[in-house]
Design an enzyme around this catalytic site. Structure first.
Site, PDB file in Angstrom:
ATOM      1  N   THR A  25      -0.554 -14.648  -2.224  1.00  0.00           N
ATOM      2  CA  THR A  25      -1.496 -14.363  -1.145  1.00  0.00           C
ATOM      3  C   THR A  25      -2.583 -13.431  -1.659  1.00  0.00           C
ATOM      4  O   THR A  25      -2.287 -12.362  -2.190  1.00  0.00           O
ATOM      5  CB  THR A  25      -0.763 -13.731   0.050  1.00  0.00           C
ATOM      6  OG1 THR A  25       0.176 -14.676   0.552  1.00  0.00           O
ATOM      7  CG2 THR A  25      -1.731 -13.339   1.150  1.00  0.00           C
ATOM      8  N   GLN A  97       1.513 -24.641  -0.542  1.00  0.00           N
ATOM      9  CA  GLN A  97       2.675 -24.076   0.128  1.00  0.00           C
ATOM     10  C   GLN A  97       2.428 -24.031   1.634  1.00  0.00           C
ATOM     11  O   GLN A  97       1.474 -23.404   2.108  1.00  0.00           O
ATOM     12  CB  GLN A  97       2.988 -22.669  -0.382  1.00  0.00           C
ATOM     13  CG  GLN A  97       4.327 -22.156   0.134  1.00  0.00           C
ATOM     14  CD  GLN A  97       4.608 -20.731  -0.250  1.00  0.00           C
ATOM     15  OE1 GLN A  97       3.868 -19.832   0.140  1.00  0.00           O
ATOM     16  NE2 GLN A  97       5.675 -20.498  -1.005  1.00  0.00           N
ATOM     17  N   HIS A 179       7.609 -23.396   2.650  1.00  0.00           N
ATOM     18  CA  HIS A 179       7.921 -21.972   2.511  1.00  0.00           C
ATOM     19  C   HIS A 179       9.056 -21.639   3.477  1.00  0.00           C
ATOM     20  O   HIS A 179       8.849 -21.446   4.676  1.00  0.00           O
ATOM     21  CB  HIS A 179       6.691 -21.134   2.823  1.00  0.00           C
ATOM     22  CG  HIS A 179       6.774 -19.718   2.333  1.00  0.00           C
ATOM     23  ND1 HIS A 179       7.950 -19.151   1.881  1.00  0.00           N
ATOM     24  CD2 HIS A 179       5.824 -18.745   2.211  1.00  0.00           C
ATOM     25  CE1 HIS A 179       7.713 -17.895   1.514  1.00  0.00           C
ATOM     26  NE2 HIS A 179       6.435 -17.637   1.701  1.00  0.00           N
ATOM     27  N   ASN A 182      11.378 -15.429   2.159  1.00  0.00           N
ATOM     28  CA  ASN A 182      10.656 -14.165   2.354  1.00  0.00           C
ATOM     29  C   ASN A 182      10.481 -13.727   3.804  1.00  0.00           C
ATOM     30  O   ASN A 182       9.510 -13.069   4.153  1.00  0.00           O
ATOM     31  CB  ASN A 182       9.284 -14.225   1.673  1.00  0.00           C
ATOM     32  CG  ASN A 182       9.398 -14.233   0.169  1.00  0.00           C
ATOM     33  OD1 ASN A 182      10.485 -14.075  -0.375  1.00  0.00           O
ATOM     34  ND2 ASN A 182       8.277 -14.424  -0.516  1.00  0.00           N
ATOM     35  N   TYR A 184       9.845 -15.387   6.595  1.00  0.00           N
ATOM     36  CA  TYR A 184       8.919 -16.084   7.487  1.00  0.00           C
ATOM     37  C   TYR A 184       9.707 -17.028   8.413  1.00  0.00           C
ATOM     38  O   TYR A 184      10.930 -16.988   8.440  1.00  0.00           O
ATOM     39  CB  TYR A 184       7.832 -16.771   6.677  1.00  0.00           C
ATOM     40  CG  TYR A 184       6.969 -15.769   5.931  1.00  0.00           C
ATOM     41  CD1 TYR A 184       6.208 -14.831   6.642  1.00  0.00           C
ATOM     42  CD2 TYR A 184       6.957 -15.699   4.542  1.00  0.00           C
ATOM     43  CE1 TYR A 184       5.448 -13.868   5.980  1.00  0.00           C
ATOM     44  CE2 TYR A 184       6.201 -14.744   3.875  1.00  0.00           C
ATOM     45  CZ  TYR A 184       5.450 -13.832   4.597  1.00  0.00           C
ATOM     46  OH  TYR A 184       4.710 -12.876   3.947  1.00  0.00           O
ATOM     47  N   ARG A 231      10.920 -23.569  -1.096  1.00  0.00           N
ATOM     48  CA  ARG A 231      11.126 -22.230  -1.649  1.00  0.00           C
ATOM     49  C   ARG A 231      12.158 -21.482  -0.810  1.00  0.00           C
ATOM     50  O   ARG A 231      12.050 -21.418   0.422  1.00  0.00           O
ATOM     51  CB  ARG A 231       9.812 -21.443  -1.663  1.00  0.00           C
ATOM     52  CG  ARG A 231       9.880 -20.167  -2.502  1.00  0.00           C
ATOM     53  CD  ARG A 231       8.599 -19.375  -2.392  1.00  0.00           C
ATOM     54  NE  ARG A 231       8.378 -18.563  -3.603  1.00  0.00           N
ATOM     55  CZ  ARG A 231       7.580 -17.492  -3.653  1.00  0.00           C
ATOM     56  NH1 ARG A 231       6.934 -17.097  -2.572  1.00  0.00           N
ATOM     57  NH2 ARG A 231       7.427 -16.825  -4.778  1.00  0.00           N
ATOM     58  N   ASN A 239      10.115  -8.623   4.339  1.00  0.00           N
ATOM     59  CA  ASN A 239       9.761  -8.846   5.740  1.00  0.00           C
ATOM     60  C   ASN A 239      10.962  -8.744   6.673  1.00  0.00           C
ATOM     61  O   ASN A 239      11.084  -9.492   7.644  1.00  0.00           O
ATOM     62  CB  ASN A 239       9.053 -10.198   5.911  1.00  0.00           C
ATOM     63  CG  ASN A 239       7.686 -10.207   5.274  1.00  0.00           C
ATOM     64  OD1 ASN A 239       6.907  -9.277   5.462  1.00  0.00           O
ATOM     65  ND2 ASN A 239       7.391 -11.242   4.508  1.00  0.00           N
ATOM     66  N   GLY A 329       4.107 -14.984 -11.160  1.00  0.00           N
ATOM     67  CA  GLY A 329       3.160 -14.566 -10.148  1.00  0.00           C
ATOM     68  C   GLY A 329       2.113 -13.617 -10.657  1.00  0.00           C
ATOM     69  O   GLY A 329       1.007 -14.017 -11.032  1.00  0.00           O
ATOM     70  N   ARG A 330       2.449 -12.321 -10.690  1.00  0.00           N
ATOM     71  CA  ARG A 330       1.450 -11.310 -11.052  1.00  0.00           C
ATOM     72  C   ARG A 330       0.869 -11.527 -12.444  1.00  0.00           C
ATOM     73  O   ARG A 330      -0.297 -11.201 -12.683  1.00  0.00           O
ATOM     74  CB  ARG A 330       2.087  -9.918 -10.945  1.00  0.00           C
ATOM     75  CG  ARG A 330       2.225  -9.440  -9.503  1.00  0.00           C
ATOM     76  CD  ARG A 330       3.101  -8.225  -9.369  1.00  0.00           C
ATOM     77  NE  ARG A 330       4.510  -8.552  -9.579  1.00  0.00           N
ATOM     78  CZ  ARG A 330       5.501  -7.710  -9.416  1.00  0.00           C
ATOM     79  NH1 ARG A 330       5.261  -6.472  -9.046  1.00  0.00           N
ATOM     80  NH2 ARG A 330       6.749  -8.091  -9.608  1.00  0.00           N
TER      81      ARG A 330
END
Length: 371
Positions: A25, A97, A179, A182, A184, A231, A239, A329-330
């Site tokens: 994101t 996603q 998704h 995490n 959601y 995922r 979260n 990712g990062r």
């Protein structure tokens, strides 16, 4: 040559290597529409075997953060088509996603300022990202949600299928990733910490996983299992996700997914963006058992590992057969040519955390490549 750099078939998608770019994101899509910068951003990273886009809302109700993209409007689909065309021109493959945030949202982002929706009316101990009138951004507490009525759930399932079909047929994506991680919406239904329902979608593990399977059923019927990934994050606390018995829950999920002919299963190992050995419940999570549950149920999709991998860890995991692909990712934020840097064992750029969320080109499309 390391198996990490070998081509592999992922469902119906042929990819050039076993390195995936994880969904990230970035909050740079005003009015939920990707910009030309997004075209450049994904094009720069097209050497990844598989690009997974930032989480993208299936409806306005599914939006939970400011300036994140959507898939529910013609202008959004047209903007994404520019992205997919650019990635394909570079020889890359890209999936989107699909996202419904559920309770991880704020009333100011919802249609007509309504409450966010959730399995149960339990406010998450979590934050979202908002943009003020002056354009500055920052984090804020999530709003109190309302519980979804049972009769609303078929509409949400249909929205997932509609978004998946539009993503492939109109926006040109090679596939989609559901998704379900995490904390959601789908993950909220899975976990007893956020799901206190007493209808057919609450209580038992079978009931709490019902929405996930209905979504996967609808999407694979719309675009095929070979273009559908999912995922999962069995033990993450992200979260405010919580369940005291993640092993039987996610073993059940894995077994249920085995029949859909999925392209891949994308697994966050440990706490998202944190400790790989993080656990929920009294016993350590058995990752091998989780994967075996999927395989024993006939699941043939590629197994994608994620969370804190470096090149050495990734090469070993692929060589040992523990995973088929590894998502980064990062490292991809700061290194658009991460694949080439890994191949050449070249130094890596350091990511600038201050520019992760919101803003413009700085920290988004201006990281240097080797060339």
């Amino acid at each position: 040559m390391s198996k990490l750099f070998e081509p592999v078939r992922v469902g119906d998608i042929d990819v050039a290597n076993r390195i995936a770019m994880a969904p990230l994101t970035r909050n740079r899509s005003p009015n939920a529409v990707p910009t030309q910068m997004a075209v450049d951003y994904y094009r720069q990273r097209a050497s990844a075997g598989l690009l997974i886009t930032e989480a993208t809302a299936i409806t306005q109700q599914g939006q939970g953060y400011a300036d994140v993209p959507g898939l529910y409007g013609a202008d959004q689909l047209a903007a994404w088509k520019k992205v997919t065309d650019a990635v394909h021109a570079e020889g890359g493959r890209i999936v989107v996603q699909l996202w419904h945030v559920g309770r991880i949202s704020h009333e100011t982002l919802q249609p007509e300022g309504a409450k966010p929706v959730a399995p149960s009316a339990i406010r998450a101990n979590a934050k979202t990202y908002l943009v003020d009138e002056d354009g500055s951004g920052g984090f804020a507490e999530t709003s109190e949600p309302r519980a979804l009525e049972t009769e609303e759930l078929p509409g949400i399932v249909a929205a997932y299928a509609k978004a998946a079909k539009a993503a492939v047929e109109e926006a040109g994506f090679d596939g989609v990733e559901v998704h379900a991680a995490n904390g959601y919406l789908i993950d909220q239904f899975l976990r007893s910490g956020s799901n206190r329902r007493t209808d057919a979608y609450g209580g038992s593990i079978e009931n709490r996983s019902r929405l996930l399977f209905e979504v996967v059923e609808a999407i694979t019927a719309a675009i095929g299992g070979g273009r559908t990934g999912i995922r999962l994050s069995p033990v993450t606390p992200a979260n405010d996700a919580a369940d005291p018995q993640p092993q039987p829950l996610f073993d059940h999920v894995a077994r249920g997914l085995g029949k859909y002919g999925l392209a891949y299963v994308h697994v966050i190992e440990g706490a998202t963006g944190g400790a790989r050995d993080h656990n929920q419940g009294e016993t350590p999570f058995d990752w091998a058992q989780f994967k075996a549950a999927y395989r024993d149920a006939g699941g043939t999709g590629a197994w994608m590992g994620n969370n804190g991998y470096d090149r050495e860890m990734a090469e070993k995991a692929v060589a040992d057969g523990r995973v088929d692909l590894v998502a980064f990712g990062r490292l991809f934020i700061a290194n658009p040519d991460l694949v080439e840097r890994f191949e050449q064992d070249a130094p890596l750029n350091e990511p600038d955390r201050k520019t992760f969320y919101g803003g413009g080109a700085k920290g988004y499309v201006d990281y240097p490549s080797l060339n």
